[in-house]
Design a protein around this motif. Sequence first.
Motif, PDB file in Angstrom:
ATOM      1  N   ASN A  29      46.551 -44.570  60.052  1.00  5.75           N
ATOM      2  CA  ASN A  29      47.709 -45.467  59.981  1.00  5.75           C
ATOM      3  C   ASN A  29      48.650 -45.064  58.850  1.00  5.75           C
ATOM      4  O   ASN A  29      49.871 -45.158  58.995  1.00  5.75           O
ATOM      5  N   VAL A  30      48.099 -44.620  57.725  1.00  5.89           N
ATOM      6  CA  VAL A  30      48.934 -44.135  56.621  1.00  5.89           C
ATOM      7  C   VAL A  30      49.717 -42.910  57.095  1.00  5.89           C
ATOM      8  O   VAL A  30      50.924 -42.791  56.853  1.00  5.89           O
ATOM      9  N   TYR A  31      49.047 -42.007  57.816  1.00  2.86           N
ATOM     10  CA  TYR A  31      49.723 -40.811  58.327  1.00  2.86           C
ATOM     11  C   TYR A  31      50.840 -41.185  59.302  1.00  2.86           C
ATOM     12  O   TYR A  31      51.947 -40.643  59.229  1.00  2.86           O
ATOM     13  N   HIS A  32      50.565 -42.129  60.212  1.00  2.33           N
ATOM     14  CA  HIS A  32      51.603 -42.580  61.153  1.00  2.33           C
ATOM     15  C   HIS A  32      52.805 -43.154  60.402  1.00  2.33           C
ATOM     16  O   HIS A  32      53.953 -42.871  60.745  1.00  2.33           O
ATOM     17  N   ALA A  33      52.533 -43.963  59.377  1.00  2.00           N
ATOM     18  CA  ALA A  33      53.624 -44.549  58.589  1.00  2.00           C
ATOM     19  C   ALA A  33      54.432 -43.452  57.895  1.00  2.00           C
ATOM     20  O   ALA A  33      55.663 -43.497  57.866  1.00  2.00           O
ATOM     21  N   SER A  44      59.079 -38.148  50.542  1.00  6.69           N
ATOM     22  CA  SER A  44      58.607 -38.045  49.166  1.00  6.69           C
ATOM     23  C   SER A  44      58.748 -39.382  48.441  1.00  6.69           C
ATOM     24  O   SER A  44      57.830 -39.820  47.741  1.00  6.69           O
ATOM     25  N   LYS A  45      59.868 -40.045  48.610  1.00  2.64           N
ATOM     26  CA  LYS A  45      60.080 -41.358  47.990  1.00  2.64           C
ATOM     27  C   LYS A  45      59.114 -42.384  48.564  1.00  2.64           C
ATOM     28  O   LYS A  45      58.528 -43.177  47.834  1.00  2.64           O
ATOM     29  N   TRP A  46      58.915 -42.337  49.895  1.00  6.22           N
ATOM     30  CA  TRP A  46      57.980 -43.272  50.526  1.00  6.22           C
ATOM     31  C   TRP A  46      56.577 -43.081  49.946  1.00  6.22           C
ATOM     32  O   TRP A  46      55.897 -44.050  49.635  1.00  6.22           O
ATOM     33  N   CYS A  47      56.165 -41.850  49.796  1.00  2.00           N
ATOM     34  CA  CYS A  47      54.839 -41.562  49.232  1.00  2.00           C
ATOM     35  C   CYS A  47      54.727 -42.119  47.815  1.00  2.00           C
ATOM     36  O   CYS A  47      53.732 -42.766  47.462  1.00  2.00           O
ATOM     37  N   TRP A  48      55.749 -41.872  47.005  1.00  3.02           N
ATOM     38  CA  TRP A  48      55.734 -42.368  45.621  1.00  3.02           C
ATOM     39  C   TRP A  48      55.648 -43.892  45.604  1.00  3.02           C
ATOM     40  O   TRP A  48      54.845 -44.469  44.877  1.00  3.02           O
ATOM     41  N   ASP A  49      56.463 -44.538  46.420  1.00  2.00           N
ATOM     42  CA  ASP A  49      56.511 -46.004  46.457  1.00  2.00           C
ATOM     43  C   ASP A  49      55.220 -46.628  46.968  1.00  2.00           C
ATOM     44  O   ASP A  49      54.904 -47.770  46.638  1.00  2.00           O
ATOM     45  N   ARG A  55      51.942 -34.229  48.714  1.00  2.00           N
ATOM     46  CA  ARG A  55      51.395 -32.908  49.029  1.00  2.00           C
ATOM     47  C   ARG A  55      50.252 -33.027  50.035  1.00  2.00           C
ATOM     48  O   ARG A  55      50.125 -32.199  50.943  1.00  2.00           O
ATOM     49  N   THR A  56      49.438 -34.049  49.912  1.00  2.00           N
ATOM     50  CA  THR A  56      48.330 -34.262  50.845  1.00  2.00           C
ATOM     51  C   THR A  56      48.862 -34.592  52.241  1.00  2.00           C
ATOM     52  O   THR A  56      48.334 -34.097  53.238  1.00  2.00           O
ATOM     53  N   MET A  57      49.916 -35.383  52.312  1.00  2.00           N
ATOM     54  CA  MET A  57      50.501 -35.720  53.615  1.00  2.00           C
ATOM     55  C   MET A  57      51.104 -34.486  54.271  1.00  2.00           C
ATOM     56  O   MET A  57      50.954 -34.268  55.475  1.00  2.00           O
ATOM     57  N   LYS A  58      51.787 -33.652  53.479  1.00  2.00           N
ATOM     58  CA  LYS A  58      52.339 -32.405  54.032  1.00  2.00           C
ATOM     59  C   LYS A  58      51.218 -31.491  54.502  1.00  2.00           C
ATOM     60  O   LYS A  58      51.337 -30.844  55.545  1.00  2.00           O
ATOM     61  N   SER A  59      50.130 -31.445  53.759  1.00  2.13           N
ATOM     62  CA  SER A  59      48.982 -30.627  54.153  1.00  2.13           C
ATOM     63  C   SER A  59      48.376 -31.136  55.462  1.00  2.13           C
ATOM     64  O   SER A  59      48.047 -30.345  56.354  1.00  2.13           O
TER      65      SER A  59
END
Length: 170
Positions: A29-33, A44-49, A55-59
């Motif tokens: 679900n985190v990946y889908h979001a 990148s902003k979404w990940c920070w927030d 980097r893990t999501m891009k991987s």
Amino acid sequence: RSRGLGDVYKRQVQGGVLHVDGDHLSLLNVYHAYKQVGDTSNASKWCWDNFVNHRTMKSADNVRSQLARIMTRFQLPLVSTDFHHRDYYNNIRKTITSGFFMQVAHLERNGSYLTAKDNQQVFLHPSTCLDHKPEWALYNEFVLTTKNYIRTGIDVRGDWLIDMAPHYFD
């Protein structure tokens, strides 16, 4: 800024990221979001927030693309259940079970679990998003601290184990 998965869960409960059947589906679900955010700067902003490692999501996205290319190269059909279909999450749970059938534990009467592989007493790790104790829990990590814990787990059904690995479960 280092944040653990537990922080993601705490922040995302209201947003519907947690899945009642376990950590793997919550991570999905985190990946889908993440994928719905769009371009890299917004992602990148979404990940920070949301306390997610960009980097893990891009991987994860890169691995998914590689797997799709391998499937195409070997002319294997890319088959997936529609996200809105009622069996979407069950099919994913069954797929994970088929690959990790040896990493399961059964709930005992005393509230602990017993691993199927080597009969070790274990407990669900406190960081799990499972809000119930399933009869069978599949896990990816075995953590030894003051107790033996299983971490990154999902709720699986005993009949799936017998169907997928009858040679292992008799």
